[in-house]
Scaffold this motif. Structure first.
Motif, short mmCIF file in Angstrom:
data_model
loop_
_atom_site.label_atom_id
_atom_site.label_comp_id
_atom_site.label_asym_id
_atom_site.label_seq_id
_atom_site.Cartn_x
_atom_site.Cartn_y
_atom_site.Cartn_z
N MET A 38 0.67 -1.00 -0.04
CA MET A 38 0.10 -0.51 -0.07
C MET A 38 0.95 1.31 0.05
O MET A 38 0.03 2.37 -0.35
CB MET A 38 -0.88 -0.11 0.83
CG MET A 38 -2.33 -0.94 1.00
SD MET A 38 -2.96 -0.23 0.79
CE MET A 38 -3.65 0.61 1.33
N GLY A 39 1.94 0.92 0.80
CA GLY A 39 3.02 2.01 0.48
C GLY A 39 3.30 3.01 2.00
O GLY A 39 2.61 4.24 1.81
N VAL A 40 2.56 2.69 3.03
CA VAL A 40 2.37 3.03 4.35
C VAL A 40 2.96 2.24 5.49
O VAL A 40 2.99 1.37 5.13
CB VAL A 40 0.53 2.84 4.70
CG1 VAL A 40 -0.48 4.18 3.44
CG2 VAL A 40 0.28 1.75 4.39
N GLU A 41 2.79 3.08 6.44
CA GLU A 41 3.15 2.60 7.95
C GLU A 41 2.02 1.43 8.09
O GLU A 41 0.60 1.50 7.60
CB GLU A 41 3.48 3.18 8.72
CG GLU A 41 4.38 4.43 8.25
CD GLU A 41 5.92 3.20 8.53
OE1 GLU A 41 6.47 2.67 9.18
OE2 GLU A 41 6.60 4.17 7.28
N ARG A 42 2.70 0.20 8.70
CA ARG A 42 1.59 -0.97 9.63
C ARG A 42 0.90 -0.16 10.15
O ARG A 42 0.18 -0.63 10.23
CB ARG A 42 2.79 -1.74 10.26
CG ARG A 42 2.53 -3.18 11.05
CD ARG A 42 2.91 -4.13 11.49
NE ARG A 42 4.42 -3.11 12.29
CZ ARG A 42 3.92 -2.81 13.60
NH1 ARG A 42 2.82 -3.57 14.06
NH2 ARG A 42 4.59 -2.31 14.16
N TYR A 91 2.38 -3.52 -8.77
CA TYR A 91 1.99 -2.18 -7.99
C TYR A 91 3.35 -2.44 -6.99
O TYR A 91 4.52 -1.41 -7.73
CB TYR A 91 0.63 -2.12 -7.19
CG TYR A 91 0.60 -0.89 -6.41
CD1 TYR A 91 0.81 0.53 -7.01
CD2 TYR A 91 1.17 -0.94 -4.59
CE1 TYR A 91 0.34 1.75 -5.88
CE2 TYR A 91 1.04 0.09 -4.19
CZ TYR A 91 0.46 1.58 -5.16
OH TYR A 91 0.74 2.76 -3.55
N GLY A 92 3.55 -3.35 -7.05
CA GLY A 92 4.91 -3.50 -5.80
C GLY A 92 5.98 -2.81 -6.72
O GLY A 92 7.52 -2.46 -5.97
N GLU A 93 6.26 -3.58 -8.04
CA GLU A 93 7.45 -3.43 -8.96
C GLU A 93 7.84 -2.00 -9.15
O GLU A 93 8.45 -1.30 -9.10
CB GLU A 93 6.92 -4.31 -10.16
CG GLU A 93 7.17 -5.63 -9.80
CD GLU A 93 7.14 -6.29 -10.95
OE1 GLU A 93 7.47 -7.16 -11.90
OE2 GLU A 93 6.54 -6.19 -11.80
N LEU A 94 6.37 -1.65 -9.12
CA LEU A 94 6.50 0.61 -9.25
C LEU A 94 6.79 0.98 -8.28
O LEU A 94 7.68 2.40 -8.35
CB LEU A 94 5.11 1.07 -9.88
CG LEU A 94 4.64 0.46 -11.80
CD1 LEU A 94 2.87 1.15 -11.08
CD2 LEU A 94 5.17 1.17 -12.13
N LEU A 95 6.26 0.50 -7.08
CA LEU A 95 6.98 1.24 -5.89
C LEU A 95 8.38 0.77 -5.93
O LEU A 95 9.04 2.06 -5.53
CB LEU A 95 6.63 0.32 -4.76
CG LEU A 95 4.78 1.45 -4.42
CD1 LEU A 95 4.38 0.25 -3.37
CD2 LEU A 95 4.63 2.30 -4.31
N ASN A 96 8.54 -0.07 -6.19
CA ASN A 96 10.71 -0.52 -6.34
C ASN A 96 11.62 0.84 -6.72
O ASN A 96 12.54 1.14 -6.78
CB ASN A 96 10.44 -2.34 -6.18
CG ASN A 96 10.57 -2.94 -5.24
OD1 ASN A 96 10.19 -2.21 -3.65
ND2 ASN A 96 9.98 -4.54 -4.81
N GLU A 97 10.40 0.07 -8.45
CA GLU A 97 11.28 1.57 -8.64
C GLU A 97 11.11 2.93 -9.00
O GLU A 97 12.17 3.24 -8.83
CB GLU A 97 10.21 1.10 -10.50
CG GLU A 97 10.98 1.82 -11.96
CD GLU A 97 10.43 2.18 -13.03
OE1 GLU A 97 10.73 3.04 -13.90
OE2 GLU A 97 10.38 0.17 -13.25
#
Length: 120
Positions: free
Chosen positions: A27-31, A87-93
């Protein structure tokens, strides 16, 4: 009777095979933000949509009033649209390029300091 969206989200998350940490990362957020979302009775429909993509869960059963056809939105984009990364790959990029930019900016600042100190 109004549905408590946060409680429903928590139930779905607990029944999933994903950890809260993994969900937060995607999600790109904190736990802690995920846990806070569990407490919001009027959780935003946009957040529910984001959770649906991460969890691969169709929330139309729980929230038919919010989404008329969520199945087409939950699935990854059609490759014909030119989007081939998850989405995860885009966040890593994004993180890769952000780190690269910060490194470049730090080197630039060092050069400016060195140049300025040599003039005085």
């Amino acid at each position: 009777m109004l549905k408590n969206r946060g409680e429903i989200l928590e139930r779905v998350v607990r029944q999933s095979n994903m950890s809260v940490v993994a969900i937060a990362r995607q999600m790109g957020v904190e736990r802690s933000t995920v846990y806070r979302h569990f407490t919001l009775p009027d959780l935003d429909a946009g957040l529910i949509l984001r959770y649906s993509k991460v969890l691969k869960h169709d929330f139309t059963e729980e929230f038919p009033e919010l989404f008329s056809d969520l199945k087409s939105i939950i699935n990854e984009p059609d490759p014909s649209y030119g989007i081939t990364k998850s989405y995860g790959e885009l966040l890593n990029e994004r993180d890769y390029w952000k780190d690269k930019y910060i490194t470049l900016l730090e080197r630039y600042n060092e050069l400016i300091i060195k140049t300025f100190s040599n003039k005085h």
